[in-house]
Scaffold this motif. Structure first.
Motif, PDB file in Angstrom:
ATOM      1  N   ILE A 120      60.050  61.025  17.778  1.00  0.00           N
ATOM      2  CA  ILE A 120      59.651  61.066  16.369  1.00  0.00           C
ATOM      3  C   ILE A 120      58.148  60.866  16.207  1.00  0.00           C
ATOM      4  N   LEU A 121      57.518  60.175  17.153  1.00  0.00           N
ATOM      5  CA  LEU A 121      56.069  60.042  17.068  1.00  0.00           C
ATOM      6  C   LEU A 121      55.386  61.403  17.216  1.00  0.00           C
ATOM      7  N   HIS A 122      55.838  62.198  18.163  1.00  0.00           N
ATOM      8  CA  HIS A 122      55.279  63.545  18.303  1.00  0.00           C
ATOM      9  C   HIS A 122      55.573  64.393  17.077  1.00  0.00           C
ATOM     10  N   GLU A 123      56.820  64.360  16.632  1.00  0.00           N
ATOM     11  CA  GLU A 123      57.253  65.246  15.548  1.00  0.00           C
ATOM     12  C   GLU A 123      56.580  64.916  14.213  1.00  0.00           C
ATOM     13  N   VAL A 124      56.318  63.628  13.983  1.00  0.00           N
ATOM     14  CA  VAL A 124      55.786  63.204  12.686  1.00  0.00           C
ATOM     15  C   VAL A 124      54.283  62.951  12.736  1.00  0.00           C
ATOM     16  N   VAL A 125      53.817  62.155  13.707  1.00  0.00           N
ATOM     17  CA  VAL A 125      52.373  61.902  13.797  1.00  0.00           C
ATOM     18  C   VAL A 125      51.633  63.180  14.190  1.00  0.00           C
ATOM     19  N   GLY A 126      52.199  63.938  15.131  1.00  0.00           N
ATOM     20  CA  GLY A 126      51.563  65.189  15.531  1.00  0.00           C
ATOM     21  C   GLY A 126      51.743  66.283  14.504  1.00  0.00           C
ATOM     22  N   HIS A 127      52.992  66.698  14.301  1.00  0.00           N
ATOM     23  CA  HIS A 127      53.247  67.850  13.430  1.00  0.00           C
ATOM     24  C   HIS A 127      53.169  67.504  11.949  1.00  0.00           C
ATOM     25  N   GLY A 128      53.600  66.316  11.563  1.00  0.00           N
ATOM     26  CA  GLY A 128      53.573  65.973  10.139  1.00  0.00           C
ATOM     27  C   GLY A 128      52.168  65.976   9.578  1.00  0.00           C
ATOM     28  N   ASN A 129      51.243  65.329  10.274  1.00  0.00           N
ATOM     29  CA  ASN A 129      49.850  65.334   9.817  1.00  0.00           C
ATOM     30  C   ASN A 129      49.261  66.736   9.842  1.00  0.00           C
ATOM     31  N   GLN A 130      49.653  67.525  10.837  1.00  0.00           N
ATOM     32  CA  GLN A 130      49.186  68.906  10.899  1.00  0.00           C
ATOM     33  C   GLN A 130      49.718  69.716   9.715  1.00  0.00           C
ATOM     34  N   LEU A 131      50.987  69.529   9.385  1.00  0.00           N
ATOM     35  CA  LEU A 131      51.604  70.271   8.290  1.00  0.00           C
ATOM     36  C   LEU A 131      51.103  69.831   6.921  1.00  0.00           C
ATOM     37  N   ALA A 132      50.407  68.702   6.869  1.00  0.00           N
ATOM     38  CA  ALA A 132      49.811  68.268   5.608  1.00  0.00           C
ATOM     39  C   ALA A 132      48.555  69.058   5.266  1.00  0.00           C
ATOM     40  N   SER A 133      48.050  69.832   6.228  1.00  0.00           N
ATOM     41  CA  SER A 133      46.952  70.763   5.966  1.00  0.00           C
ATOM     42  C   SER A 133      47.543  72.072   5.467  1.00  0.00           C
ATOM     43  N   PRO A 134      47.201  72.515   4.277  1.00  0.00           N
ATOM     44  CA  PRO A 134      47.753  73.789   3.787  1.00  0.00           C
ATOM     45  C   PRO A 134      47.455  74.960   4.730  1.00  0.00           C
TER      46      PRO A 134
END
Length: 298
Positions: free
Chosen positions: A160-174
């Motif tokens: 979940i650290l990879h999925e959320v810290v990695g991808h979640g923060n990335q997906l917060a960029s439009p």
């Protein structure tokens, strides 16, 4: 080439309904019975989940929250030094908690008003077409388990650290979110497995392990680098190549080691023009032609 089954531990259901997670031989939790039971419990929750239902809630333990806190604290200064400003802006906008493991519903609540993305629960491996198809619908399949507590700064598989810290923060960029969505939408057009694998490999070398110029500096924007304590220190010393779709879509690599070859975009606009446009227009014929070009150059 990308092999989806290598990324996640296999999950099976026994005749009595018990869910088992089969860890790789190099996993630090392989011989920890309590960790194995916990992984099975969390995987069972995801297996029982059905789309349209409220996202499953995990009652995380104090030890699991400690792992989350430790990793977030260690990654924060590395992000400030090594993450591309576009990623850092998304990280600020999303504002993930650093003192506890967030529920996927909490991540969705924060992410949805920013870019329209949401999270869904996965026990581990999601078939490639299902995973990318969901990306095309702005839905990210995420595991909910955490890495083994004996090595909080290491994991041989996405957690979940990879999925959320990695991808979640990335997906917060439009802008990064739009490129990711385009990759998912491409999968809905593609009929051959070979074409889908080509797209997945381009995605690997961009949204997972992409680097980007920031003036004279080299920064990371890929979720795989930005969720890896060790890789953040090493990526600048790897072989850095310019964006090349043929190379990105056909290069052999080992997912269990730091990536020795990385591809650099000159800017977010450059990433959009090359990788984003490729995802937006690729079909089976184009993917086949690009694969053929790689074969012809050997």
């Amino acid at each position: 080439m990308f092999e989806e089954g290598q990324l996640y531990s296999a999950v099976t259901t026994e005749d009595d309904g018990t869910v088992r997670v089969h860890l790789a031989d190099n996993h630090p939790g392989l011989h920890d019975d309590a960790y194995l039971r916990r992984r099975g419990e969390i995987a069972a929750t995801a297996l029982a989940y059905r789309a349209g239902e409220p996202l499953p809630t995990i009652d995380y333990t104090d030890a699991e929250h400690d792992i989350w806190r430790t990793v977030c604290a260690e990654l924060a200064p590395k992000h400030e030094r090594h993450a591309h400003p576009e990623f850092l802006a998304g990280k600020v906008a999303l504002g993930l908690p650093t003192d506890h493991v967030p529920q996927l519903a909490e991540v969705t609540e924060r992410l949805l008003p920013l870019t329209g993305w949401s999270y869904t629960a996965a026990p581990g491996l999601v078939p490639l077409r299902d995973f990318y198809g969901d990306l095309g619908r702005r839905t990210f399949n995420s595991t909910q388990y955490l890495r083994h507590g004996s090595q909080p700064l290491y994991t041989p598989e996405p957690d979940i650290l990879h999925e959320v810290v990695g991808h979640g923060n990335q997906l917060a960029s439009p802008r990064f979110a739009a490129v990711t969505e385009a990759a998912g939408a491409a999968s809905l057009r593609l009929e051959t497995d070979e074409a889908l694998k080509f797209v997945a490999d381009v995605f690997w070398f961009s949204m997972e392990f992409g680097v980007m110029s920031d003036g004279d500096d080299l920064k990371a924007y890929g979720a795989g680098i930005l969720s890896s304590y060790g890789e953040l220190d090493e990526f600048g010393g790897m072989e850095i190549r310019p964006l090349d779709l043929v190379d990105m879509g056909t290069l052999n690599y080992d997912i269990t080691a730091y990536q020795p070859v990385l591809f650099r975009a000159d800017s977010v606009a450059h990433l959009e023009d090359v990788v984003g446009q490729f995802f937006a227009t690729v079909d089976d014929d184009l993917a086949a032609r690009l694969r053929a070009q790689a074969g012809a150059s050997v």
